[in-house]
Enzyme design. Sequence first.
Site, short mmCIF file in Angstrom:
data_model
loop_
_atom_site.label_atom_id
_atom_site.label_comp_id
_atom_site.label_asym_id
_atom_site.label_seq_id
_atom_site.Cartn_x
_atom_site.Cartn_y
_atom_site.Cartn_z
N SER A 251 -10.23 -0.43 6.88
CA SER A 251 -9.50 0.07 5.51
C SER A 251 -8.81 -1.17 5.14
CB SER A 251 -8.65 1.10 5.64
OG SER A 251 -9.13 2.44 5.81
N LYS B 35 0.82 -1.11 -0.08
CA LYS B 35 0.11 0.12 0.13
C LYS B 35 0.92 1.22 0.04
CE LYS B 35 -3.76 2.13 2.71
NZ LYS B 35 -4.76 2.07 3.86
N SER C 81 -9.68 2.25 2.92
CA SER C 81 -8.65 3.07 1.92
C SER C 81 -7.84 2.22 1.24
CB SER C 81 -7.81 4.05 2.85
OG SER C 81 -7.09 3.22 3.73
#
EC number: 6.3.5.7
Length: 492
Positions: free
Chosen positions: A178, A79, A154
Site C-alpha cells: 500500500s 494518511k 491503499s
Amino acid sequence: MTDLHRLSIRELAEGLSQAKFSSRELTEHYLKRIAKIDPQVKSYVTVTPEQALREADAADAALKAGNATALTGIPLAHKDIFCTKGIKTTAGSKMLDNFISPYDATVVEKTKAAGLVTLGKVNMDEFAMGSTSESSYVGATSNPWALDHVPGGSSGGSAAAVAADLAPFATGTDTGGSIRQPASFCGLTGLKPTYGRVSRFGIIAYASSLDQAGPMARSAEDCAYLMNVIAGHDAKDSTSVKKELDDYVANLNNTSVKGLRIGIPKQYFNVAGLDADVKARVEESLKKLEEMGAALVEIDLNMTEAYVPTYYLIAPAEASSNLSRYDGVRYGYRCENPADLMDLYKRSRSEGFGPEVQRRILIGTYALSAGYYDAYYVKAQKVRRLIQQDFLKAFENVDVIAAPAAPTTAYKIGASLDPVEMYLGDIYTIAVNLAGLPAINAPVGFDKDNLPVGLQLIGNYWSESQLLSIVHQYQQNTDWHTKRAAIAEENA
C-alpha cells in the site's frame, strides 16, 4: 516565490534555515494549491488550515530562536489511518465517519516533535483494504497523471497529494504493497520499512503482523529525511524493535552500486498479466544499474505461486479479529433504532462497513472458524515461514532483489476488475509483508499512455539505508523522479 512546491526537502530546509521564506509562507503556498487543485484530484479528506498556520508560526519562532530541527517548518500530509488528536480519523470508512481521536499516533507525535506542519489527512481505501483508493467512503481519489485513473492504494491519497505537489511528502502504511504500488502508479519513491522499524501505535489496525508505516515522496533523499523522523523503537508498540537507528540522510551515498548483486527472480518476470511496457521499463532500469556497476544475478523464488493464497488467508483473518471491535456499542457508527442487541450488531456492521471490508471479514472469519482453522489459517502460517526462508536463501547470494512494483500501470476508475483479479495484482508486493522485509519503489519511466512505471527493490532485514542509497544513486543518474504530471505544473 510561486514555485516553492518544486523544491526538494533539502532545498526547503535550507530555504527556511536561511530565511529565504518562512514556514507560514510555505504553508500558505501549499494551502492555496490544495484549495485550487485538490477539487480535481480529491486527495485530501480533511484540510486543517488553522492548525497548519499555528504550527507554521511556532516553527518560524523556533527557526528565529535557533532551536529548530532539520525539518522544522516543512509541511506534510498524513494518511487518514494515523490517529490525530483533535482531527477526524476515518480510515476511509463510514464506520469511523465522526471519530476524533483523543491522542496522536506515535508517527504523528514524532513529526510534530520534529517541527513538521500538518496540512491535513489524505484519502485511502477503506481500512486500507484495496489497491485503488476507490473503496473509501468519501469517494475515489484521482491519479494526477490521468484524472480518470486510480492512484493505487491503499495509500492513494498520500501518493496523489505528493504527485500533484499538494504536499512535499506524506506518510503511508503498507500491509501488502500500500506504499509501493501507489508510489509506482503516481511516479513517486515510497519505502516500506522492515516490520518493527516504525511504530504502529495509533495506526488503525488492518492486519497487525503485516502493517508497517513509511514515507512517500518524490525522491529517495526526501524519503530519507522523513525516515529520520519516524523510525525508531516505541515502548507503546510491542512489535517495535529496539535496534540502533541509521542516519538515513547521511548514509545516502554509503552503498556502492559498483559490485552490488541484484537478484532477478525468473518467476517474477514470467507472471501472466505482466504488462509489456512495465516489463520493458523495469528491464531498462536494471540495465542502467548494470551500467553503474551492479551485477544482475538470476535467482529462483520457488514459493511465488503461494504468495496470493497465503496472504489472502492471513490478512483477512487478522482483519476479522481487528475489526470485531466495531460493534456499534463503544464507538464508531451505530445504526438507528435497533430492535435489540443482535440487530444493533448486525446493522451497525453491515451499514458501517463497505463491500470489500465485509468480503475480507467474511474470508477471515471462515479461515479462523473451528472446523477450518487448521486447514486454512495454520497452514497459511506454515507456508508464510517457507516464503520467508525462500527470501533468506536468495539473500545468501544477492544483496537486493528486483521486481516490478505492480504488473500494470494505473487503470481507469471504475474498471470492472473482479476482486480476485485485484488480489492477483498484488503478486509483487505481498510477499515482502509476509516476510517482514523492507522494500522500496522508484519511478523508472512511463508506458505508452504516459502513466508511470515503478521498479521495486527488496532488501534483507534492516537494510533501509542500503535501499535508499541505491535508489538515490540511481536518481543521481536519471531524471524520472523529477517528472511532473501536468496538473502539478499549475500555479495556485
